[in-house]
Design a protein around this motif. Structure first.
Motif, PDB file in Angstrom:
ATOM      1  N   LYS A  42       2.108  12.993   0.653  1.00 49.90           N
ATOM      2  CA  LYS A  42       3.322  13.250   1.851  1.00 49.90           C
ATOM      3  C   LYS A  42       2.309  12.699   3.085  1.00 49.90           C
ATOM      4  O   LYS A  42       2.049  12.028   3.934  1.00 49.90           O
ATOM      5  N   GLU A  43       0.827  13.623   2.842  1.00 44.41           N
ATOM      6  CA  GLU A  43      -0.035  13.458   3.994  1.00 44.41           C
ATOM      7  C   GLU A  43      -0.280  11.896   3.875  1.00 44.41           C
ATOM      8  O   GLU A  43      -0.674  11.244   4.913  1.00 44.41           O
ATOM      9  N   TRP A  44      -0.671  11.507   3.387  1.00 44.97           N
ATOM     10  CA  TRP A  44      -1.428   9.924   2.770  1.00 44.97           C
ATOM     11  C   TRP A  44      -0.455   8.965   3.165  1.00 44.97           C
ATOM     12  O   TRP A  44      -0.374   7.793   3.823  1.00 44.97           O
ATOM     13  N   LYS A  55       4.435  -0.418   5.320  1.00 42.58           N
ATOM     14  CA  LYS A  55       5.364  -1.826   4.201  1.00 42.58           C
ATOM     15  C   LYS A  55       3.853  -2.204   3.535  1.00 42.58           C
ATOM     16  O   LYS A  55       4.365  -2.127   2.468  1.00 42.58           O
ATOM     17  N   ALA A  56       2.866  -3.267   3.810  1.00 42.08           N
ATOM     18  CA  ALA A  56       2.226  -3.749   3.488  1.00 42.08           C
ATOM     19  C   ALA A  56       1.344  -2.626   2.597  1.00 42.08           C
ATOM     20  O   ALA A  56       0.947  -4.092   1.309  1.00 42.08           O
ATOM     21  N   TYR A  57       0.816  -1.874   2.124  1.00 39.12           N
ATOM     22  CA  TYR A  57       0.625  -0.975   1.320  1.00 39.12           C
ATOM     23  C   TYR A  57       0.905  -1.101   0.489  1.00 39.12           C
ATOM     24  O   TYR A  57       0.924  -1.369  -0.621  1.00 39.12           O
ATOM     25  N   ASN A  58       2.602  -0.780   0.113  1.00 44.03           N
ATOM     26  CA  ASN A  58       3.748  -0.668  -0.656  1.00 44.03           C
ATOM     27  C   ASN A  58       3.359  -1.529  -1.436  1.00 44.03           C
ATOM     28  O   ASN A  58       4.065  -1.719  -2.303  1.00 44.03           O
ATOM     29  N   LYS A  59       3.708  -3.100  -0.406  1.00 41.84           N
ATOM     30  CA  LYS A  59       3.589  -4.499  -1.496  1.00 41.84           C
ATOM     31  C   LYS A  59       2.118  -4.856  -2.680  1.00 41.84           C
ATOM     32  O   LYS A  59       2.808  -5.092  -3.420  1.00 41.84           O
ATOM     33  N   GLN A  60       1.563  -4.000  -1.611  1.00 42.24           N
ATOM     34  CA  GLN A  60       0.210  -4.270  -2.514  1.00 42.24           C
ATOM     35  C   GLN A  60      -0.036  -3.590  -4.266  1.00 42.24           C
ATOM     36  O   GLN A  60      -0.782  -4.136  -5.029  1.00 42.24           O
ATOM     37  N   TYR A  61       0.173  -2.268  -3.257  1.00 46.30           N
ATOM     38  CA  TYR A  61      -0.259  -1.364  -4.844  1.00 46.30           C
ATOM     39  C   TYR A  61       0.642  -0.192  -5.237  1.00 46.30           C
ATOM     40  O   TYR A  61       2.131  -0.102  -4.102  1.00 46.30           O
ATOM     41  N   ASP A  62       1.427   0.172  -6.144  1.00 45.61           N
ATOM     42  CA  ASP A  62       2.983   0.657  -7.064  1.00 45.61           C
ATOM     43  C   ASP A  62       2.179   2.657  -6.832  1.00 45.61           C
ATOM     44  O   ASP A  62       3.132   3.033  -7.368  1.00 45.61           O
ATOM     45  N   GLN A  63       1.244   2.483  -6.482  1.00 47.72           N
ATOM     46  CA  GLN A  63       1.245   4.092  -6.322  1.00 47.72           C
ATOM     47  C   GLN A  63       0.078   4.571  -4.609  1.00 47.72           C
ATOM     48  O   GLN A  63      -0.615   3.648  -4.058  1.00 47.72           O
ATOM     49  N   ASP A  65      -2.494   6.735  -3.707  1.00 42.87           N
ATOM     50  CA  ASP A  65      -3.945   7.285  -4.575  1.00 42.87           C
ATOM     51  C   ASP A  65      -5.067   7.166  -2.932  1.00 42.87           C
ATOM     52  O   ASP A  65      -4.978   6.101  -2.543  1.00 42.87           O
ATOM     53  N   ALA A  66      -5.385   8.252  -2.921  1.00 41.93           N
ATOM     54  CA  ALA A  66      -6.626   8.211  -2.063  1.00 41.93           C
ATOM     55  C   ALA A  66      -7.537   7.190  -1.662  1.00 41.93           C
ATOM     56  O   ALA A  66      -7.829   6.396  -1.089  1.00 41.93           O
ATOM     57  N   ASP A  67      -8.101   6.698  -3.059  1.00 37.38           N
ATOM     58  CA  ASP A  67      -8.775   5.977  -3.379  1.00 37.38           C
ATOM     59  C   ASP A  67      -8.887   4.051  -2.879  1.00 37.38           C
ATOM     60  O   ASP A  67      -8.849   3.245  -2.210  1.00 37.38           O
ATOM     61  N   CYS A  68      -7.538   4.072  -3.547  1.00 36.41           N
ATOM     62  CA  CYS A  68      -6.522   2.925  -3.097  1.00 36.41           C
ATOM     63  C   CYS A  68      -5.911   2.803  -1.771  1.00 36.41           C
ATOM     64  O   CYS A  68      -6.422   1.546  -1.006  1.00 36.41           O
ATOM     65  N   ILE A  69      -5.954   3.595  -1.008  1.00 34.97           N
ATOM     66  CA  ILE A  69      -5.925   3.980   0.563  1.00 34.97           C
ATOM     67  C   ILE A  69      -7.138   3.902   1.031  1.00 34.97           C
ATOM     68  O   ILE A  69      -6.797   3.121   2.500  1.00 34.97           O
ATOM     69  N   ILE A  70      -7.731   4.333   0.652  1.00 34.24           N
ATOM     70  CA  ILE A  70      -9.138   3.550   1.296  1.00 34.24           C
ATOM     71  C   ILE A  70      -9.940   2.918   1.551  1.00 34.24           C
ATOM     72  O   ILE A  70     -10.280   2.161   2.777  1.00 34.24           O
ATOM     73  N   ASP A  71      -9.823   1.738   0.475  1.00 28.07           N
ATOM     74  CA  ASP A  71      -9.635   0.872   0.167  1.00 28.07           C
ATOM     75  C   ASP A  71      -9.093   0.357   1.048  1.00 28.07           C
ATOM     76  O   ASP A  71      -9.595  -0.904   2.011  1.00 28.07           O
ATOM     77  N   PHE A  72      -8.004  -0.267   1.432  1.00 29.22           N
ATOM     78  CA  PHE A  72      -6.952  -1.085   2.060  1.00 29.22           C
ATOM     79  C   PHE A  72      -6.726  -0.411   3.908  1.00 29.22           C
ATOM     80  O   PHE A  72      -7.054  -1.743   4.607  1.00 29.22           O
ATOM     81  N   ILE A  73      -7.389   0.601   3.857  1.00 31.91           N
ATOM     82  CA  ILE A  73      -7.295   0.927   5.506  1.00 31.91           C
ATOM     83  C   ILE A  73      -8.641   0.451   5.591  1.00 31.91           C
ATOM     84  O   ILE A  73      -9.364  -0.038   7.056  1.00 31.91           O
ATOM     85  N   LEU A  74      -9.573   0.304   4.991  1.00 31.63           N
ATOM     86  CA  LEU A  74     -11.564   0.110   5.994  1.00 31.63           C
ATOM     87  C   LEU A  74     -12.043  -0.890   5.732  1.00 31.63           C
ATOM     88  O   LEU A  74     -12.194  -1.778   6.561  1.00 31.63           O
ATOM     89  N   ARG A  75     -11.031  -1.784   4.223  1.00 31.14           N
ATOM     90  CA  ARG A  75     -12.259  -3.080   3.479  1.00 31.14           C
ATOM     91  C   ARG A  75     -11.383  -3.636   3.263  1.00 31.14           C
ATOM     92  O   ARG A  75     -11.680  -5.205   2.781  1.00 31.14           O
TER      93      ARG A  75
END
Lengths: 313, 482
Positions: A42-44, A55-63, A65-75
């Motif tokens: 919920k926090e993520w 929205k953009a995140y959900n398009k690329q990933y289906d879960q 997950d901390a690692d995915c979010i870190i990657d998505f937001i940083l790089r």
């Protein structure tokens, strides 16, 4: 100055501000996810919402997950709001307006880009995150410092500042809006550890925790937080503070140009709302509604500035 | 020093370090040689790395077309300066001034009375069939009578007293930002050297450029001339230089879409509305200047700017149509052109040139292809060129086919024994071939040549190609004071 140059400066500083804010959101999210693993998902999601990239995140990933979010937001280069994309855009803006920057500003933004490109070259592990985020914050401070220390206070400076403060106001308002429900008296189990952590997170997301505690001797309550982030005139990320700067910079521009741009009226309206209202009336009339309206008018001001000063033709 | 003796080295002349004896430095290099003797090579190498970091941080890069990831590259910089004595310089600058005067007179003549064609000194068909000759410029009087506001004359040296002009760059010569930044870097890294040698300053260049451009303001200019630099945009290979020059002059860097013709003037879109520009230092080619008058597909130019130009509403620097004067087909006529307009013999020599359009020359060139440098008449940047002695059998054969198919598209020159200057390599100093591009400013008030220029150096051992797009580097160029 050229309309294109004014636009380039404005966007350069908007992009830099956004990159810093997204890094800060990630930091707060990471912290709460660490300490409250049950509600981590919920926090993520709130972090992604506040950064405006859910929205953009959900398009690329289906879960979620901390690692995915870190990657998505940083790089993630496909995410235009990732730190690396934003810093790269800011550097491209800077190249476009190179002649309107001092050598120090240009070098600091160029160096930020080089440093972050290298730093974010490969995926960042959770344990490396605090260090990486510290570098991101530091780089952004360097650019700001170069601006404050070396730039002539002319219209070019004002457009840079307008970009910074409009973006910052947008970010603070979004963070509050995503979490507005934890601040509502009706919804909260007042004083439980749950709330305390949530409130701390809001403050951390805007680097306000130290300032808030210092001013309130450690007393923490939701109304106080909302008051601080919306109305405080001393805290550099509050909506009121940001708008007093926006007004000030537009006033300087009017003075230099000898005429007032239409956007000035809209800004004056917003500023007068901070004078006429207080946190109680905002809570009575609905915090969510207030923030929603603010975000809309803030966008409007941005669009009006682009037209009034001929950024694009 | 494997090449010693065969080529003229500007630091050590023809002497070489044989039998353990150290080579003797030529006079202009003597103080540098003494300083070097006390220098630790490791320190120099470290300084050299610092220079690279400095360039990267300041963003002194050039873009490479088609290279995506590493789109921005640094031109390698070598820390050993190239030194020219004041006596050598004084002869060079006289020769350059004479040449630039002649070029402007030639251009004015070509676009007006065409006396030189009537006199038969330059063949008519060379002009008539030349794309760089712009008929739209016929009868046009450029403001202040200046055609080439900025010229970069490429010089090479083959001996103590032998300098040749390799090319006259009279369109939009680039590289001047490297001249200025190279000097900044050297001052930053080796301040002590400048106190040992009287090096003439180049730092005034941008101030002079601004003044020189302002002095060419058009008739319709009111008040202080507004100057702008017109760039094709940030993806152009020389974008760094365009923004650097605008920044140093304190003028706007504009693109075509910032400009528009309003009330017979060219105006730029500012935050306060459209404001007229008086002088445009354009860094885009003629054909892209004006989609109405030239290439209709150009997105870079300003529709109608040529009409404003003809009516005295704007100065375009360099003037459209100057390309005819630095065309490689015209080059071989330069000694005649100089004599025709100045009444004097050319002070600086041309490199002997075979015009492949002439049957006898073509025959000679085909027979000696492996000894010659063959260039495309309209090529630049070292592309489309054959360096005979360095070419493989297949390359020679392929080029022969191209040459026979379109002989008039080529000229040929002997492979010059370009002088060398030492560079710092891993193993210490080693000689590498160099050329020199001094920068010349022309205004109605006179011709100004910055004492120095851009020294380009072929970093590969034995290579004669100095172009940055082909593995060349740069050096700071020091012209000494008396």
């Amino acid at each position: 100055m050229l309309g294109k140059t004014a636009g380039g400066l404005y966007w350069m500083f908007r992009n830099l501000e956004r990159s810093e804010n997204n890094a800060r959101l990630l930091e707060a999210g990471f912290r709460i996810a660490l300490t409250r693993s049950k509600s981590a998902t919920k926090e993520w999601i709130s972090v992604l919402q506040a950064a405006g990239v859910l929205k953009a995140y959900n398009k690329q990933y289906d879960q979620v997950d901390a690692d995915c979010i870190i990657d998505f937001i940083l790089r993630n280069p496909a995410n235009p709001s990732s730190v690396i994309s934003l810093v790269e855009s800011a550097r491209n803006n800077a190249r476009l307006v190179r002649a309107a920057l001092t050598r120090e500003i240009w070098e600091s933004v160029n160096e930020s880009w080089m440093t972050l490109k290298k730093l974010l070259d490969k995926p960042i592990k959770g344990r490396e995150l605090p260090e990486v985020l510290a570098v991101i914050r530091q780089q952004s401070s360097l650019v700001r410092g170069a601006l404050y220390g070396t730039k002539l206070r002319n219209d070019a400076y004002d457009f840079s500042q307008l970009g910074t403060y409009l973006e910052r106001a947008d970010s603070t308002a979004r963070i509050l809006d995503v979490k507005y429900y934890v601040l509502l008296p009706s919804a909260s189990l007042v004083g439980t550890p749950v709330d305390n952590v949530q409130w701390e997170t809001i403050l951390r997301s805007v680097s306000a925790n130290r300032a808030y505690h210092w001013l309130n001797q450690g007393e923490i309550n939701p109304k106080g937080i909302a008051d601080f982030l919306i109305f405080d005139r001393r805290f550099p990320r509050s909506l009121n503070f940001c708008y007093s700067k926006v007004l000030g910079n537009l006033d300087f521009i009017s003075e230099q140009y000898g005429s007032e741009a239409p956007c000035l009226d809209t800004v004056r309206n917003i500023v007068s709302q901070f004078k006429d209202n207080n946190v109680t009336t905002v809570f009575n009339n609905g915090l969510h509604e207030f923030l929603g309206e603010f975000i809309t008018s803030n966008n409007l001001v941005g669009a009006q500035i682009e037209t009034d000063f001929r950024f694009n033709g | 020093m494997s090449n010693a003796g065969k080529f003229f080295d500007e630091m050590f002349g023809h002497s070489s370090s044989q039998g353990g004896e150290k080579a003797v430095a030529r006079e202009p290099y003597a103080p540098l040689d003494v300083w070097m003797a006390d220098e630790d090579l490791d320190r120099l190498r470290k300084k050299s790395q610092e220079a690279e970091e400095f360039f990267r941080r300041t963003g002194i890069t050039f873009n490479v077309y088609g290279a995506e990831e590493a789109a921005e590259r640094l031109i390698p910089f070598d820390v050993i300066p190239r030194i020219i004595s004041s006596k050598e310089w004084s002869k060079l600058s006289k020769g350059i001034e004479q040449r630039v005067r002649a070029i402007n007179a030639f251009l004015h003549d070509l676009y007006h009375r065409q006396e030189i064609l009537k006199a038969g000194r330059v063949p008519l068909e060379l002009i008539a069939n030349n794309e760089t000759f712009l008929s739209k410029m016929i009868g046009v009087e450029p403001p202040g009578g200046v055609y080439t506001h900025i010229v970069g004359v490429d010089l090479v040296r083959t001996g103590e007293d032998e300098f040749f002009v390799l090319e006259d760059n009279a369109r939009t010569p680039s590289g001047v930002s490297y001249m200025l930044e190279n000097r900044e870097t050297m001052l930053h890294m080796f301040p002590e050297l400048f106190s040992k040698m009287p090096v003439q300053d180049v730092g005034d260049y941008t101030k002079n450029l601004h003044k020189s451009l302002a002095d060419c303001a058009p008739p319709k200019c009111e008040g202080r001339p507004v100057v702008g630099v017109l760039t094709p945009g940030m993806y152009n290979s020389a974008y760094f230089e365009h923004s650097f020059l605008a920044d140093q002059m304190g003028v706007e860097l504009v693109e075509g879409h910032d400009l528009r013709v309003i009330d017979g003037r060219v105006a730029m879109r500012t935050t306060k509305g459209y404001e007229p520009v008086d002088v445009l230092y354009r860094r885009i080619d003629d054909e892209f200047l004006d989609p109405i008058n030239f290439n209709p597909d150009s997105m870079l130019g300003v529709p109608g700017i040529m009409d404003v130009y003809r009516s005295g509403g704007i100065t375009i620097a360099n003037a459209p149509g100057t390309g005819i004067s630095d065309d490689k087909a015209i080059y071989s006529y330069m000694p005649d052109i100089i004599e025709f307009y100045t009444g004097e013999k050319a002070i600086l020599q041309n490199v002997p040139t075979w015009r492949c359009s002439e049957a006898d020359s073509l025959k000679y060139v085909l027979e000696h292809l492996d000894e010659l440098v063959v260039k495309e008449v309209h090529g630049s940047g070292g592309y489309g060129m054959l360096v005979g002695p360095a070419a493989s059998k297949k390359e020679l054969a392929d080029f022969r086919v191209k040459l026979e198919a379109r002989p008039s598209n080529y000229i040929a020159q002997p492979t010059l024994s370009l002088s060398t200057v030492p560079i710092l390599t891993k193993a210490g100093l080693a000689p590498r071939h160099v050329d020199l591009r001094p920068y010349v400013l022309v205004s109605p008030k006179g011709i100004k040549i910055t004492p120095g220029g851009l020294t380009r150096v072929a970093l590969k051992e034995g290579s004669l190609v100095v172009n940055s797009s082909q593995g060349g580097g740069t050096k700071d160029t020091w012209v000494l004071d008396d």
